[in-house]
Design a protein around this motif. Structure first.
Motif, PDB file in Angstrom:
ATOM      1  N   SER A   1       0.821  -1.216   0.000  1.00 46.17           N
ATOM      2  CA  SER A   1       0.000   0.000   0.000  1.00 46.17           C
ATOM      3  C   SER A   1       0.853   1.262   0.000  1.00 46.17           C
ATOM      4  CB  SER A   1      -0.916  -0.002   1.219  1.00 46.17           C
ATOM      5  OG  SER A   1      -0.127   0.079   2.382  1.00 46.17           O
ATOM      6  N   ASN A   2       2.138   1.103   0.331  1.00 47.70           N
ATOM      7  CA  ASN A   2       3.015   2.276   0.423  1.00 47.70           C
ATOM      8  C   ASN A   2       3.268   2.943  -0.916  1.00 47.70           C
ATOM      9  OD1 ASN A   2       3.374   2.691   3.041  1.00 47.70           O
ATOM     10  ND2 ASN A   2       5.437   1.830   3.187  1.00 47.70           N
ATOM     11  N   GLY A   3       3.292   2.176  -1.946  1.00 46.39           N
ATOM     12  CA  GLY A   3       3.568   2.811  -3.232  1.00 46.39           C
ATOM     13  C   GLY A   3       3.675   1.784  -4.330  1.00 46.39           C
ATOM     14  N   PRO A   4       3.708   2.275  -5.551  1.00 45.33           N
ATOM     15  CA  PRO A   4       3.717   1.358  -6.686  1.00 45.33           C
ATOM     16  C   PRO A   4       5.132   0.893  -7.049  1.00 45.33           C
ATOM     17  CG  PRO A   4       3.522   3.630  -7.436  1.00 45.33           C
ATOM     18  CD  PRO A   4       3.733   3.678  -5.960  1.00 45.33           C
ATOM     19  N   ALA A   5       6.102   1.327  -6.255  1.00 44.93           N
ATOM     20  CA  ALA A   5       7.504   1.092  -6.636  1.00 44.93           C
ATOM     21  C   ALA A   5       7.822  -0.388  -6.816  1.00 44.93           C
ATOM     22  CB  ALA A   5       8.432   1.693  -5.588  1.00 44.93           C
ATOM     23  N   GLY A   6       7.150  -1.218  -6.060  1.00 40.33           N
ATOM     24  CA  GLY A   6       7.432  -2.646  -6.165  1.00 40.33           C
ATOM     25  C   GLY A   6       8.726  -3.010  -5.473  1.00 40.33           C
ATOM     26  N   GLY A   7       9.132  -4.239  -5.656  1.00 39.48           N
ATOM     27  CA  GLY A   7      10.329  -4.724  -4.967  1.00 39.48           C
ATOM     28  C   GLY A   7      11.594  -4.216  -5.620  1.00 39.48           C
ATOM     29  N   ILE A   8      12.660  -4.212  -4.855  1.00 39.58           N
ATOM     30  CA  ILE A   8      13.952  -3.789  -5.411  1.00 39.58           C
ATOM     31  C   ILE A   8      14.851  -4.999  -5.623  1.00 39.58           C
ATOM     32  CG2 ILE A   8      13.943  -1.441  -4.500  1.00 39.58           C
ATOM     33  CD1 ILE A   8      15.673  -2.564  -2.186  1.00 39.58           C
ATOM     34  N   VAL A   9      14.324  -6.174  -5.272  1.00 39.03           N
ATOM     35  CA  VAL A   9      15.152  -7.377  -5.372  1.00 39.03           C
ATOM     36  C   VAL A   9      14.642  -8.259  -6.501  1.00 39.03           C
ATOM     37  CG1 VAL A   9      15.959  -9.425  -4.158  1.00 39.03           C
ATOM     38  CG2 VAL A   9      15.570  -7.311  -2.906  1.00 39.03           C
ATOM     39  N   GLN A  10      15.541  -8.596  -7.398  1.00 38.12           N
ATOM     40  CA  GLN A  10      15.206  -9.567  -8.434  1.00 38.12           C
ATOM     41  C   GLN A  10      16.097 -10.782  -8.255  1.00 38.12           C
ATOM     42  OE1 GLN A  10      15.559  -8.287 -12.455  1.00 38.12           O
ATOM     43  NE2 GLN A  10      14.330  -6.472 -12.052  1.00 38.12           N
ATOM     44  N   MET A  11      15.572 -11.933  -8.653  1.00 39.29           N
ATOM     45  CA  MET A  11      16.394 -13.114  -8.464  1.00 39.29           C
ATOM     46  C   MET A  11      16.444 -13.971  -9.710  1.00 39.29           C
ATOM     47  SD  MET A  11      15.471 -14.193  -4.646  1.00 39.29           S
ATOM     48  CE  MET A  11      16.525 -13.580  -3.356  1.00 39.29           C
ATOM     49  N   ASP A  12      17.624 -14.491  -9.969  1.00 39.65           N
ATOM     50  CA  ASP A  12      17.772 -15.459 -11.045  1.00 39.65           C
ATOM     51  C   ASP A  12      17.985 -16.811 -10.393  1.00 39.65           C
ATOM     52  OD1 ASP A  12      18.614 -17.118 -13.049  1.00 39.65           O
ATOM     53  OD2 ASP A  12      19.673 -15.520 -14.129  1.00 39.65           O
ATOM     54  N   LEU A  13      16.902 -17.583 -10.318  1.00 44.56           N
ATOM     55  CA  LEU A  13      16.973 -18.845  -9.572  1.00 44.56           C
ATOM     56  C   LEU A  13      17.926 -19.838 -10.233  1.00 44.56           C
ATOM     57  CD1 LEU A  13      13.225 -19.401  -8.672  1.00 44.56           C
ATOM     58  CD2 LEU A  13      14.935 -18.039  -7.501  1.00 44.56           C
ATOM     59  N   ARG A  14      17.981 -19.772 -11.558  1.00 42.58           N
ATOM     60  CA  ARG A  14      18.794 -20.758 -12.273  1.00 42.58           C
ATOM     61  C   ARG A  14      20.286 -20.528 -12.018  1.00 42.58           C
ATOM     62  NH1 ARG A  14      20.307 -21.450 -17.445  1.00 42.58           N
ATOM     63  NH2 ARG A  14      19.918 -19.249 -17.742  1.00 42.58           N
ATOM     64  N   LEU A  15      20.641 -19.258 -11.951  1.00 38.62           N
ATOM     65  CA  LEU A  15      22.055 -18.931 -11.767  1.00 38.62           C
ATOM     66  C   LEU A  15      22.420 -18.689 -10.301  1.00 38.62           C
ATOM     67  CD1 LEU A  15      23.022 -16.544 -14.672  1.00 38.62           C
ATOM     68  CD2 LEU A  15      24.083 -18.701 -14.072  1.00 38.62           C
ATOM     69  N   GLY A  16      21.409 -18.574  -9.493  1.00 37.72           N
ATOM     70  CA  GLY A  16      21.679 -18.286  -8.079  1.00 37.72           C
ATOM     71  C   GLY A  16      22.139 -16.854  -7.870  1.00 37.72           C
ATOM     72  N   GLN A  17      21.503 -15.921  -8.601  1.00 36.51           N
ATOM     73  CA  GLN A  17      21.947 -14.526  -8.484  1.00 36.51           C
ATOM     74  C   GLN A  17      20.853 -13.637  -7.905  1.00 36.51           C
ATOM     75  OE1 GLN A  17      23.284 -13.466 -12.416  1.00 36.51           O
ATOM     76  NE2 GLN A  17      25.412 -13.866 -11.841  1.00 36.51           N
ATOM     77  N   VAL A  18      21.307 -12.625  -7.177  1.00 34.55           N
ATOM     78  CA  VAL A  18      20.393 -11.609  -6.672  1.00 34.55           C
ATOM     79  C   VAL A  18      20.762 -10.302  -7.353  1.00 34.55           C
ATOM     80  CG1 VAL A  18      19.577 -10.383  -4.639  1.00 34.55           C
ATOM     81  CG2 VAL A  18      20.312 -12.735  -4.424  1.00 34.55           C
ATOM     82  N   ILE A  19      19.767  -9.652  -7.902  1.00 34.92           N
ATOM     83  CA  ILE A  19      20.029  -8.361  -8.541  1.00 34.92           C
ATOM     84  C   ILE A  19      19.295  -7.290  -7.744  1.00 34.92           C
ATOM     85  CG2 ILE A  19      19.819  -7.005 -10.663  1.00 34.92           C
ATOM     86  CD1 ILE A  19      19.416 -10.309 -11.595  1.00 34.92           C
ATOM     87  N   LEU A  20      20.066  -6.330  -7.274  1.00 39.41           N
ATOM     88  CA  LEU A  20      19.497  -5.314  -6.390  1.00 39.41           C
ATOM     89  C   LEU A  20      19.464  -3.968  -7.115  1.00 39.41           C
ATOM     90  CD1 LEU A  20      18.562  -4.987  -3.417  1.00 39.41           C
ATOM     91  CD2 LEU A  20      20.854  -4.152  -2.934  1.00 39.41           C
ATOM     92  N   ARG A  21      18.293  -3.329  -7.077  1.00 41.39           N
ATOM     93  CA  ARG A  21      18.127  -2.029  -7.735  1.00 41.39           C
ATOM     94  C   ARG A  21      18.102  -0.942  -6.658  1.00 41.39           C
ATOM     95  NH1 ARG A  21      13.507   0.849  -8.718  1.00 41.39           N
ATOM     96  NH2 ARG A  21      12.201  -0.796  -7.872  1.00 41.39           N
ATOM     97  N   ASN A  22      18.885   0.106  -6.903  1.00 40.25           N
ATOM     98  CA  ASN A  22      18.874   1.211  -5.953  1.00 40.25           C
ATOM     99  C   ASN A  22      17.705   2.133  -6.288  1.00 40.25           C
ATOM    100  OD1 ASN A  22      19.294   3.366  -4.315  1.00 40.25           O
ATOM    101  ND2 ASN A  22      21.463   3.642  -4.841  1.00 40.25           N
ATOM    102  N   PRO A  23      16.718   2.271  -5.406  1.00 40.07           N
ATOM    103  CA  PRO A  23      15.516   3.036  -5.752  1.00 40.07           C
ATOM    104  C   PRO A  23      15.801   4.524  -5.941  1.00 40.07           C
ATOM    105  CG  PRO A  23      15.477   2.411  -3.441  1.00 40.07           C
ATOM    106  CD  PRO A  23      16.643   1.729  -4.037  1.00 40.07           C
ATOM    107  N   ARG A  24      16.912   5.010  -5.405  1.00 40.68           N
ATOM    108  CA  ARG A  24      17.189   6.445  -5.500  1.00 40.68           C
ATOM    109  C   ARG A  24      18.178   6.785  -6.615  1.00 40.68           C
ATOM    110  NH1 ARG A  24      16.043   5.638  -0.301  1.00 40.68           N
ATOM    111  NH2 ARG A  24      18.080   4.799   0.183  1.00 40.68           N
TER     112      ARG A  24
END
Ligand code: ADP
Ligand code: MG
Length: 757
Positions: A25-48
């Motif tokens: 409910s805080n906002g439409p920004a959505g999550g900042i964490v994406q994951m690639d399950l196949r490669l075992g990677q976490v991709i982090l987006r800086n919202p600012r």
């Protein structure tokens, strides 16, 4: 991947929880964490950050996104660890992350929902199912303990006096490493029992905390399971393997605000995350690999996890993340932390035949009880044969029979003997009663004797029964493979489980391969390239340059981030240091100005450093072991003599009675105990005035001299004091007198003060 033989790195997996309702409910920004399950990677987006800024990518052993199931995480990342523990390795799994990111959810989950059960309940299932399906020549002993570390104090959650009990101490032994002294440990025979242990601990945790959420985000909870397994080895002897499992739910990793905190609150703030920051330092030191010193001793948590980090253990770390943009900084810190932990190398090995295996003790005790019991039964049996007048025919073939069969036989015969014996005694009693030639007295005596014999017999039987019960209770604690627990699952289910495990195994190895390929790709890029034309070369090199430039930017940003973080934590540390220095100065000031040097020296001389506890301690004034005897007894050489008399006492005696307060200007006055008087008023007032006058006008040299009760009495009599005169006193009179008394005592006080000065 391991550096040298026998060592393996800490497995690090990352899990991100779904956005919760509030965050959505805080906002439409959505999550900042994406994951690639196949490669075992976490991709982090800086919202600012601007869109052009590259995103941060981290690679782990496995990643689990918001849609992941508890079961997936368990099968892929935890099951191998528990299997190792069952094979005799030490294993640790700990959840790390900010409060509210799902540490407790991952470790415990929702108990009532089988789909949402966390690592701990799944591990219970796993352990006991494994035991029930193992071969019957294996014996198991499962123990559980539960503790928490709160404000740098170790507390036993299974202790009934959890709230009031003293904090436990950590000890170190060469065999088992660091352990908690006097920690309760419960032998568990089934899933139900171990769940009960967990519940008891959780309740203690909840009761101790006024605000559960606040408490859990500040305390570390450790559930310890020890599985001992005994199995006959090729040499025919029984060998014991001990696997220890630490299941750890850490405190929230967010920075506790320390600004504007003072005194006790400051100390608390400093202690709350001490264990956690010490954990960070240990991980950094280990991951770095260059620094020789690893500061395990800085906190209780790191000491307890000493083996799990860089020692004899297999370790899995679950880093938990929240997807909300407002926690970007914390999420990044968690990822960095996790990334660092990947580099820690452990040296796990099987704990074979340790000296302190409880299973060995249990086996010995059971053998002893069994021998005792057998001895008893043999005795009964032999007596029976004597009674029956038969010889023991099967002496020789006892060894050819199975032990159990012999035992059953012996037990049967023993019971028969008791029955026969009882019948015989009854018969004899009957005979005595009916015998007419015996005197009444004689009859009574003989009957009494028979009674006693029967009593003995019963007592003997009772003792045997007790022994049997004890033996059975002891034996039931040991779980025998494939026997104690009925396996309800059918073959199909078992197959299903196996398949699921296989799939988990496969996806794990696939991911590993993918990751390796990625690394190799980059390395071999240069080698494979051959250029046909200059133009092509330029193109290729430009592409490569761009790629490398992007990488450079990434690394620069990373360095900037690390620097910022460093500066921030440094500022915090400096602030804490300043405040501690201030407090220290204040304490020094007090010591210098208010504590006499000799007292200070006394205190300093009593201080000793306790290396076990890692802190300074006061030596007791009297050595502890001789305390009671020294305080109570007089030296034997002095028996019959007078007690020694001090110089002061001698002077006092020489000076006569009551010299005690002479130098102190204290006047001692008897209490004015006035019984109800019955005569006229005038005399009493007169007497009062007399007395007060005599006190007021008494010469100074007499003041402060304590009057002996006798002299005071005689004076009182001489002056016609109110104590002895039968005078009726009105209320007004009484008030007046009280007033006078008060004046008098005030005056005394003043005099005393003057004397002191
Ligand atoms: P922590 O122990 O890290 O403070 P909790 O485990 O208490 O956090 O989780 C906070 C909330 O988030 C809980 O209500 C929990 O049910 C929910 N939650 C956490 N992880 C997940 C997940 N993977 N899936 C669904 N809900 C989750
Ligand atoms: Mg929690």
């Amino acid at each position: 991947m391991s550096k040298n033989k026998g060592s393996e790195s800490v497995k690090v997996v990352v899990r991100c929880r779904p956005l919760n309702r509030k965050e959505e409910s805080n906002g439409p920004a959505g999550g900042i964490v994406q994951m690639d399950l196949r490669l075992g990677q976490v991709i982090l987006r800086n919202p600012r950050a601007s869109a052009s800024e590259p995103q941060k990518t981290f690679t782990f052993d496995a990643v689990y996104d918001a849609s992941s199931k508890q079961r997936d995480l368990y099968d892929e990342s935890v099951r191998p660890l528990i299997d190792s523990a069952l094979a005799g390795f030490n294993g640790t799994i700990f959840a790390y992350g900010q409060t509210g990111t799902g540490k407790t959810y991952t470790m415990q989950g929702v108990w009532l929902d089988p789909e949402k059960r966390g690592v701990i309940p799944n591990a219970f299932d796993h352990i006991f199912t494994h035991i029930s399906r193992s071969q019957s020549d294996k014996q198991y002993l499962v123990r559980a303990s539960y503790l928490e570390i709160y404000r740098e104090e170790v507390r036993d959650l299974l202790d009934p006096n959890h709230g009031t009990a003293r904090a436990l101490e950590l000890r170190e032994s060469p065999d088992t490493g660091v352990y908690v002294r006097d920690l309760t440990s419960c032998v568990c025979k089934s899933i139900k029992e171990i769940e009960e242990v967990m519940n008891v601990g959780n309740q203690a945790r909840a009761v101790g905390a006024t605000d559960m959420n606040e408490h859990s985000s500040r305390s570390h909870a450790l559930f310890l399971i020890t599985v001992e397994c005994s199995q006959p080895g090729p040499d025919g002897r029984k060998h014991i393997r001990v696997g220890r499992l630490n299941l750890v739910d850490l405190a929230g990793s967010e920075r506790q605000a320390k600004t504007g905190v003072q005194g006790d609150r400051l100390k608390e703030a400093a202690k709350i995350n001490l264990s956690l920051s010490a954990l960070g330092n240990v991980i950094s030191a280990l991951a770095d690999g260059r620094s020789g010193h690893v500061p395990y001793r800085d906190s209780k948590l790191t000491r307890l996890l000493q083996d799990s980090l860089g020692g004899n253990a297999k370790t899995v770390m679950v880093a938990t993340l929240g997807p909300a943009p407002q926690h970007y900084e914390e999420t990044l810190t968690t990822l960095r932390y996790a990334n660092r932990a990947k580099n820690i190398q452990n040296q796990p090995r099987v704990n074979e035949d340790p000296k302190d295996a409880l299973l060995r003790e249990f086996q010995r005790e059971i053998a002893r009880l069994r021998a005792q019991l057998n001895h008893r039964k043999w005795r009964s049996k032999q007596k029976k044969e004597q009674v029956e007048g038969e010889g023991w025919e099967r002496d020789g073939d006892e060894e050819t029979e199975g032990e159990d069969e012999v035992e059953v036989e012996v037990e049967k015969e023993a019971q028969e003997y008791v029955k026969l014996e009882e019948q015989r005694l009854e018969r004899e009693k009957e005979a005595i009663r009916e015998d007419q030639f015996l005197l009444a007295e004689e009859k009574q005596r003989l009957l009494g004797e028979k009674e006693r014999m029967m009593g003995d017999l019963r007592k003997e039987q009772e003792a045997t029964e007790q022994l049997t019960a004890k033996y059975k209770a002891m034996e039931s604690k040991l779980l025998v493979g494939g026997k104690n627990i009925i396996d309800h699952t059918n073959e199909q289910q078992k197959m299903l489980e196996m398949k699921r495990q296989e799939i988990a195994e496969q996806s794990r190895s696939e991911r590993e391969m993918q990751q390796q390929m990625l690394v190799q790709d980059e390395e071999t890029l240069e080698l494979r390239e051959t250029f046909t034309s200059l133009q092509q070369e330029v193109e290729a090199k430009t592409k490569k340059l761009k790629k490398l430039y992007a990488k450079l930017q990434c690394i620069k940003a990373e360095i900037q981030d690390v620097n910022d973080e460093h500066v921030r934590s440094r500022q915090e540390l400096e602030q804490t240091q300043n405040e501690l220095t201030r407090e220290l100065k204040f304490k020094y000031l007090i010591i210098e100005n208010f504590i006499p040097p000799e007292e200070k020296n006394k205190i300093m001389n009593r201080l000793t450093f306790d290396p076990e506890e890692d802190q300074w301690k006061f030596q007791p004034l009297v050595p502890a072991e001789s305390k009671s005897s020294q305080m109570k007894k007089r030296p034997t050489s002095a028996v019959g003599y007078k007690r020694p008399i001090s110089q002061y006492a001698r002077v006092a005696i020489a000076m006569g009675a009551h010299s005690r307060y002479r130098a102190e200007n204290i006047m001692f006055l008897e209490l004015d105990m006035t019984p109800p008087n019955t005569s006229s008023l005038d005399r009493s007032t007169e007497a009062e005035q007399n007395q007060s006058r005599s006190v007021d006008n008494s010469p100074t040299k007499d003041r402060g001299v304590r009057k002996s009760p006798t002299s005071a009495q005689s004076e009182g009599v001489a002056a016609g004091s109110s104590t002895h005169a039968n005078v009726w006193v009105t209320a007004a009179e009484r008030d007046k007198r009280q007033q006078q008394n008060e004046n008098l005592s005030n005056k005394n006080l003043r005099l005393k003060r003057r004397g002191d000065r």
